[in-house]
Design a protein around this motif. Structure first.
Motif, short mmCIF file in Angstrom:
data_model
loop_
_atom_site.label_atom_id
_atom_site.label_comp_id
_atom_site.label_asym_id
_atom_site.label_seq_id
_atom_site.Cartn_x
_atom_site.Cartn_y
_atom_site.Cartn_z
N MET A 89 0.88 -1.07 -0.01
CA MET A 89 -0.12 0.05 0.11
C MET A 89 0.89 1.17 -0.10
N ILE A 90 1.84 1.21 0.67
CA ILE A 90 2.78 2.39 1.01
C ILE A 90 3.38 2.62 -0.61
N SER A 91 3.79 1.31 -1.26
CA SER A 91 4.21 1.58 -2.53
C SER A 91 3.39 2.11 -3.45
N LYS A 92 2.06 1.96 -3.38
CA LYS A 92 0.99 2.48 -4.45
C LYS A 92 0.86 3.85 -3.89
N ILE A 93 0.91 4.20 -2.57
CA ILE A 93 0.68 5.77 -2.38
C ILE A 93 1.96 6.45 -3.00
N ILE A 94 3.26 6.04 -2.75
CA ILE A 94 4.59 6.60 -3.22
C ILE A 94 4.49 6.82 -4.80
N LEU A 95 3.94 5.89 -5.71
CA LEU A 95 3.85 6.05 -7.11
C LEU A 95 2.66 7.15 -7.22
N PHE A 96 1.67 7.10 -6.60
CA PHE A 96 0.43 7.96 -7.05
C PHE A 96 1.32 9.44 -6.91
N ILE A 97 1.89 9.57 -5.55
CA ILE A 97 2.52 11.08 -5.10
C ILE A 97 3.78 11.36 -6.39
N SER A 98 4.22 10.32 -6.68
CA SER A 98 5.15 10.77 -7.78
C SER A 98 4.75 11.01 -9.15
N MET A 99 3.67 10.38 -9.59
CA MET A 99 3.34 10.58 -10.97
C MET A 99 2.37 11.90 -10.95
N VAL A 100 1.70 12.27 -9.83
CA VAL A 100 0.96 13.75 -9.49
C VAL A 100 2.31 14.70 -9.71
N LEU A 101 3.12 14.52 -8.95
CA LEU A 101 4.39 15.67 -8.94
C LEU A 101 4.93 15.67 -10.21
N ILE A 102 5.18 14.50 -10.81
CA ILE A 102 5.69 14.69 -12.19
C ILE A 102 4.79 15.31 -13.23
N LEU A 103 3.39 14.84 -13.22
CA LEU A 103 2.51 15.52 -14.16
C LEU A 103 2.22 16.78 -13.85
N PHE A 104 2.18 17.29 -12.91
CA PHE A 104 1.76 18.75 -12.40
C PHE A 104 2.88 19.76 -12.15
N PHE A 105 4.14 19.23 -11.65
CA PHE A 105 5.16 20.22 -11.35
C PHE A 105 6.60 19.96 -11.95
N THR A 106 6.50 19.17 -13.24
CA THR A 106 7.78 19.13 -13.87
C THR A 106 7.50 19.29 -15.51
N LYS A 107 8.50 19.58 -16.34
CA LYS A 107 8.21 19.70 -17.56
C LYS A 107 9.11 18.51 -18.47
N PHE A 108 8.26 17.56 -18.14
CA PHE A 108 8.86 16.13 -18.69
C PHE A 108 8.80 16.21 -20.29
N TRP A 109 7.98 16.72 -21.04
CA TRP A 109 7.69 16.94 -22.34
C TRP A 109 8.72 17.91 -22.89
N GLY A 110 9.52 18.47 -22.17
CA GLY A 110 10.45 19.67 -22.61
C GLY A 110 11.68 18.73 -23.21
N LEU A 111 12.28 19.69 -24.03
CA LEU A 111 13.49 19.37 -24.73
C LEU A 111 14.77 19.28 -23.88
N TYR A 112 14.66 20.12 -22.67
CA TYR A 112 15.83 20.26 -21.47
C TYR A 112 15.45 19.05 -20.42
N PHE A 113 16.60 18.58 -19.94
CA PHE A 113 16.46 17.62 -18.76
C PHE A 113 15.84 18.46 -17.68
N ASP A 114 14.97 17.83 -17.03
CA ASP A 114 14.34 18.53 -15.79
C ASP A 114 14.79 17.98 -14.38
N GLU A 115 15.52 18.46 -13.78
CA GLU A 115 16.07 18.04 -12.67
C GLU A 115 15.14 17.77 -11.62
#
Length: 219
Positions: A89-115
């Protein structure tokens, strides 16, 4: 630069070892680690070729997408290993939080590497390595820990992720303000990469030994 070539050679050796074992004992016997190694080799070889063609070509997007792949792959990888319901369950929660952060707080679609994306993924890997240790402690198993392939995998990624956070946090600052120190950090991180894939190579030996001797355990 030489150390980077050494890293790529080590990576390819580990990949070939995984492929040979997969053909011999089935890829599922190594928890499909071959898939991760295959994608990693393709990414690194492509980057090496592009760098030789024109070092100014941006390859950040492919590494951003690669890090998302790493997150999903190792969630699936550890979901097959973790046995305690609470840890799953903890693993699922961590995955959910990680994906939310990636989708809304990173520019993963950009040409530059997002630190920021890299740091999220590194924290994901650190937390799942720790979850594996918790699982190993909580599950009664007569197998010595150093015979467990996942000990080497989890320990390798725990070490690698801790150093990767240090590598990513000041990456752009040093690249633009102290190019020499930036190159120094990059070279030292290649050493950590070599250590990681050496530990993955050891894990493949453990998978091979267990498969050859019909040993089953809680991994």
């Amino acid at each position: 630069m030489i150390i980077h070539y050494v890293y790529n050679i080590v990576l390819i050796i580990v990949f070939l070892k995984s492929f040979i074992l997969g053909r011999k004992y089935s890829f599922s016997a190594q928890n499909n680690l071959f898939i991760y190694l295959l994608v990693t080799v393709l990414i690194e070889v492509y980057s090496l070729i592009i760098d030789k063609i024109d070092e100014n070509i941006l390859v950040g997007l492919q590494y951003n997408l690669y890090l998302i792949f790493v997150t999903v792959f190792f969630y699936i990888f550890y979901s097959k290993i973790l046995q305690k319901t609470a840890l799953k369950m903890i693993s699922k929660i961590i995955l959910f939080i990680s994906m939310v952060l990636i989708l809304f707080f990173t520019k993963f679609w950009g040409l530059y590497f997002d630190e920021k994306l890299a740091i999220i993924v590194m924290l994901f890997m650190i937390s799942h390595s720790i979850l594996w240790y918790c699982n190993k402690i909580l599950i009664v198993d007569e197998t010595k820990i150093y015979h467990d392939p996942n000990f080497w995998i989890s320990s390798g990624f725990l070490l690698w992720s801790c150093f990767a956070i240090f590598r990513c946090l000041p990456m752009y600052y040093f690249y633009y303000n102290d190019r020499e120190f930036s190159t120094f950090i990059k070279s030292n991180f290649d050493i950590i990469n070599i250590v990681l894939y050496t530990m993955l190579y050891i894990s493949l030996f453990k998978y091979e030994y267990n498969s050859r001797n019909g040993i089953t355990s809680n991994y």
